[in-house]
Design a protein around this motif. Structure first.
Motif, PDB file in Angstrom:
ATOM      1  N   CYS A  61       0.806  -1.222   0.000  1.00 20.30           N
ATOM      2  CA  CYS A  61       0.000   0.000   0.000  1.00 20.30           C
ATOM      3  C   CYS A  61       0.839   1.271   0.000  1.00 20.30           C
ATOM      4  N   GLY A  62       2.159   1.140   0.104  1.00 25.90           N
ATOM      5  CA  GLY A  62       3.025   2.312   0.039  1.00 25.90           C
ATOM      6  C   GLY A  62       3.102   3.123   1.311  1.00 25.90           C
ATOM      7  N   LYS A  63       2.501   2.611   2.366  1.00 30.12           N
ATOM      8  CA  LYS A  63       2.500   3.315   3.635  1.00 30.12           C
ATOM      9  C   LYS A  63       3.863   3.194   4.314  1.00 30.12           C
ATOM     10  N   LYS A  80       2.298  -3.114   9.007  1.00 31.98           N
ATOM     11  CA  LYS A  80       1.628  -3.983   9.975  1.00 31.98           C
ATOM     12  C   LYS A  80       0.253  -4.436   9.458  1.00 31.98           C
ATOM     13  N   ASP A  81      -0.510  -3.490   8.926  1.00 34.47           N
ATOM     14  CA  ASP A  81      -1.867  -3.810   8.476  1.00 34.47           C
ATOM     15  C   ASP A  81      -1.855  -4.850   7.361  1.00 34.47           C
ATOM     16  N   CYS A  82      -1.007  -4.609   6.363  1.00 30.75           N
ATOM     17  CA  CYS A  82      -0.949  -5.529   5.234  1.00 30.75           C
ATOM     18  C   CYS A  82      -0.387  -6.874   5.663  1.00 30.75           C
ATOM     19  N   HIS A  83       0.537  -6.832   6.611  1.00 28.71           N
ATOM     20  CA  HIS A  83       1.125  -8.067   7.105  1.00 28.71           C
ATOM     21  C   HIS A  83       0.045  -8.913   7.774  1.00 28.71           C
ATOM     22  N   ARG A  89      -5.130 -13.973   5.329  1.00 30.68           N
ATOM     23  CA  ARG A  89      -5.555 -14.451   4.036  1.00 30.68           C
ATOM     24  C   ARG A  89      -4.964 -15.851   3.769  1.00 30.68           C
ATOM     25  N   VAL A  90      -3.697 -16.002   4.140  1.00 30.18           N
ATOM     26  CA  VAL A  90      -3.044 -17.300   3.940  1.00 30.18           C
ATOM     27  C   VAL A  90      -3.712 -18.355   4.806  1.00 30.18           C
ATOM     28  N   ARG A  91      -3.998 -17.964   6.060  1.00 28.44           N
ATOM     29  CA  ARG A  91      -4.553 -18.918   6.989  1.00 28.44           C
ATOM     30  C   ARG A  91      -5.951 -19.416   6.554  1.00 28.44           C
TER      31      ARG A  91
END
Ligand code: ZN
Ligand code: ZN
Length: 93
Positions: A61-63, A80-83, A89-91
């Motif tokens: 997201c470029g943040k 942190k958010d994307c992580h 999503r993986v889970r």
């Protein structure tokens, strides 16, 4: 005052509490050191490393964000958010 032999409370090594140091500690109204210089520098390094923060720019997201680890060059880093989103999503995939 002559140099004093002190025993480190951490590694039990005997170290020299020199006349010069005694003067400095006395001037600053500090307690005599309880750890040898080796353990003292280890402790200082540990506390200096603890709040380490590395600036990153999120690949998704470029943040701008901070991470507590050194990002690997050439690897994508996520804020942190994307992580978090990525992990869940993986889970749940
Ligand atoms: Zn020590
Ligand atoms: Zn992001």
């Amino acid at each position: 005052m002559p140099d004093l032999e002190m025993s480190c409370m951490q590694c039990k090594d005997v170290f020299l509490y020199t006349e010069k140091e005694q003067g400095i500690f006395y001037q600053r109204n500090m307690m005599p050191p309880q750890r040898c210089p080796k353990c003292r520098s280890k402790k200082a390094a540990a506390s200096a490393n603890a709040p380490a923060r590395f600036d990153i720019v999120c690949d998704h997201c470029g943040k701008h964000d901070h991470v507590p680890f050194q990002p690997k060059v050439g690897r994508s880093v996520l804020c942190k958010d994307c992580h978090q989103a990525n992990k869940s999503r993986v889970r749940f995939a």
